[in-house]
Write an enzyme that holds these catalytic residues in place. Structure first.
Site, PDB file in Angstrom:
ATOM      1  N   LYS A  11       0.737  -1.235  -0.005  1.00 58.68           N
ATOM      2  CA  LYS A  11       0.074  -0.301   0.024  1.00 58.68           C
ATOM      3  C   LYS A  11       0.859   1.295  -0.150  1.00 58.68           C
ATOM      4  O   LYS A  11       1.876   1.098   0.309  1.00 58.68           O
ATOM      5  CB  LYS A  11      -1.031  -0.016   1.174  1.00 58.68           C
ATOM      6  CG  LYS A  11      -1.840  -0.970   1.177  1.00 58.68           C
ATOM      7  CD  LYS A  11      -3.073  -1.125   2.374  1.00 58.68           C
ATOM      8  CE  LYS A  11      -4.108  -2.061   2.276  1.00 58.68           C
ATOM      9  NZ  LYS A  11      -4.988  -2.146   3.402  1.00 58.68           N
ATOM     10  N   TYR A  51     -12.436  -2.057  -3.626  1.00 57.30           N
ATOM     11  CA  TYR A  51     -12.733  -1.983  -2.440  1.00 57.30           C
ATOM     12  C   TYR A  51     -14.348  -2.093  -2.313  1.00 57.30           C
ATOM     13  O   TYR A  51     -14.806  -1.834  -1.161  1.00 57.30           O
ATOM     14  CB  TYR A  51     -12.125  -1.125  -1.361  1.00 57.30           C
ATOM     15  CG  TYR A  51     -10.695  -1.529  -0.866  1.00 57.30           C
ATOM     16  CD1 TYR A  51     -10.478  -2.846   0.011  1.00 57.30           C
ATOM     17  CD2 TYR A  51      -9.437  -1.071  -1.082  1.00 57.30           C
ATOM     18  CE1 TYR A  51      -9.436  -3.301   0.767  1.00 57.30           C
ATOM     19  CE2 TYR A  51      -8.300  -1.340  -0.465  1.00 57.30           C
ATOM     20  CZ  TYR A  51      -8.196  -2.677   0.276  1.00 57.30           C
ATOM     21  OH  TYR A  51      -7.075  -2.871   0.777  1.00 57.30           O
ATOM     22  N   ARG A  87      -1.932 -14.180   4.713  1.00 60.49           N
ATOM     23  CA  ARG A  87      -2.635 -13.503   5.909  1.00 60.49           C
ATOM     24  C   ARG A  87      -1.768 -13.527   7.179  1.00 60.49           C
ATOM     25  O   ARG A  87      -1.806 -12.911   8.001  1.00 60.49           O
ATOM     26  CB  ARG A  87      -4.014 -14.199   5.931  1.00 60.49           C
ATOM     27  CG  ARG A  87      -4.828 -14.117   4.825  1.00 60.49           C
ATOM     28  CD  ARG A  87      -5.441 -12.537   4.501  1.00 60.49           C
ATOM     29  NE  ARG A  87      -5.827 -11.993   5.848  1.00 60.49           N
ATOM     30  CZ  ARG A  87      -6.603 -10.653   5.734  1.00 60.49           C
ATOM     31  NH1 ARG A  87      -6.795 -10.431   4.511  1.00 60.49           N
ATOM     32  NH2 ARG A  87      -6.977 -10.039   6.813  1.00 60.49           N
ATOM     33  N   ASN A 114      -1.982   0.329   6.597  1.00 61.72           N
ATOM     34  CA  ASN A 114      -1.407  -0.736   7.351  1.00 61.72           C
ATOM     35  C   ASN A 114      -0.660  -1.735   6.159  1.00 61.72           C
ATOM     36  O   ASN A 114      -0.376  -3.147   6.554  1.00 61.72           O
ATOM     37  CB  ASN A 114      -2.573  -1.833   7.793  1.00 61.72           C
ATOM     38  CG  ASN A 114      -3.615  -2.220   7.047  1.00 61.72           C
ATOM     39  OD1 ASN A 114      -3.469  -1.940   5.756  1.00 61.72           O
ATOM     40  ND2 ASN A 114      -4.733  -2.943   7.536  1.00 61.72           N
ATOM     41  N   HIS A 117      -2.274  -5.334   1.697  1.00 60.93           N
ATOM     42  CA  HIS A 117      -3.606  -6.096   1.450  1.00 60.93           C
ATOM     43  C   HIS A 117      -3.148  -7.382   0.998  1.00 60.93           C
ATOM     44  O   HIS A 117      -2.237  -7.595   0.258  1.00 60.93           O
ATOM     45  CB  HIS A 117      -4.263  -5.369   0.199  1.00 60.93           C
ATOM     46  CG  HIS A 117      -5.352  -6.113  -0.039  1.00 60.93           C
ATOM     47  ND1 HIS A 117      -6.708  -6.199   0.449  1.00 60.93           N
ATOM     48  CD2 HIS A 117      -5.717  -7.157  -1.197  1.00 60.93           C
ATOM     49  CE1 HIS A 117      -7.653  -7.052   0.044  1.00 60.93           C
ATOM     50  NE2 HIS A 117      -6.918  -7.857  -0.989  1.00 60.93           N
ATOM     51  N   GLU A 128      -9.667 -10.720  -7.351  1.00 62.65           N
ATOM     52  CA  GLU A 128      -8.678  -9.584  -7.043  1.00 62.65           C
ATOM     53  C   GLU A 128      -7.347  -9.785  -8.122  1.00 62.65           C
ATOM     54  O   GLU A 128      -7.065  -8.763  -8.505  1.00 62.65           O
ATOM     55  CB  GLU A 128      -8.237  -9.817  -5.568  1.00 62.65           C
ATOM     56  CG  GLU A 128      -9.250  -9.182  -4.765  1.00 62.65           C
ATOM     57  CD  GLU A 128      -9.085  -9.148  -3.381  1.00 62.65           C
ATOM     58  OE1 GLU A 128     -10.067  -8.756  -2.399  1.00 62.65           O
ATOM     59  OE2 GLU A 128      -7.975  -9.630  -2.915  1.00 62.65           O
TER      60      GLU A 128
END
Ligand code: DAT
Ligand code: MG
Length: 140
Positions: A11, A51, A87, A114, A117, A128
């Protein structure tokens, strides 16, 4: 466990601080392979489309602004159980809750900014990945 592919985004808060290489090292150290990668600057409309699932959440506008605030690096990660593994390497959404050694624990600035993604399930990973990449751009 089967070989999977998942969509990752580094990000704007992380590209701004020149952390792309350090984040990629975390993926590779965990056994994930970067099989596609490109740097883009999303428009707010493109971020909003990506999103869309969060459109009703109170932070949606802020999230889209942030994702369009600077360059991102979109990537496809491949490996055994890549979706869950990514993750795990990312850590919890809120860096205050993220386990030591995870990307978010080390690099994220806040729950909104953060650093990464990662797709959350097989179906979203597929959608995605195709949002950013054509089949020809993914080289396993
Ligand atoms: P994740 O990115 O861990 O999958 P998510 O899908 O719940 O988390 O939310 C997507 C992004 O939205 C998240 O990475 C940052 C932002 N976000 C989530 N919860 C937030 C909150 N309470 N305040 C501000 N931004 C938030
Ligand atoms: Mg999510």
């Amino acid at each position: 466990m089967a070989t999977e592919r998942t969509l990752s985004i580094i990000k704007p808060d992380a590209t701004k601080r020149n952390l792309t290489g350090k984040i990629n090292a975390k993926f590779e150290d965990a056994g994930l392979r970067i099989v596609a990668q490109k740097r883009l600057h999303l428009t707010k409309a493109q971020a909003g489309k990506f999103y869309e699932v969060h459109a009703e959440r109170p932070f949606y506008d802020e999230l889209c602004e942030f994702m369009a605030s600077g360059p991102v690096v979109a990537q496809v990660l491949e490996g055994e159980g890549a979706i869950a593994k990514n993750r795990e390497v990312m850590g919890a959404t809120n860096p205050a809750d993220a386990a030591a050694g995870t990307i978010r624990a080390e690099f994220a600035e806040s729950v909104g900014e953060n650093s990464v993604h990662g797709s959350d399930a097989a179906e979203t990973a597929k959608e995605e990945i195709s949002f950013f990449f054509s089949g020809l751009e993914i080289v396993g």
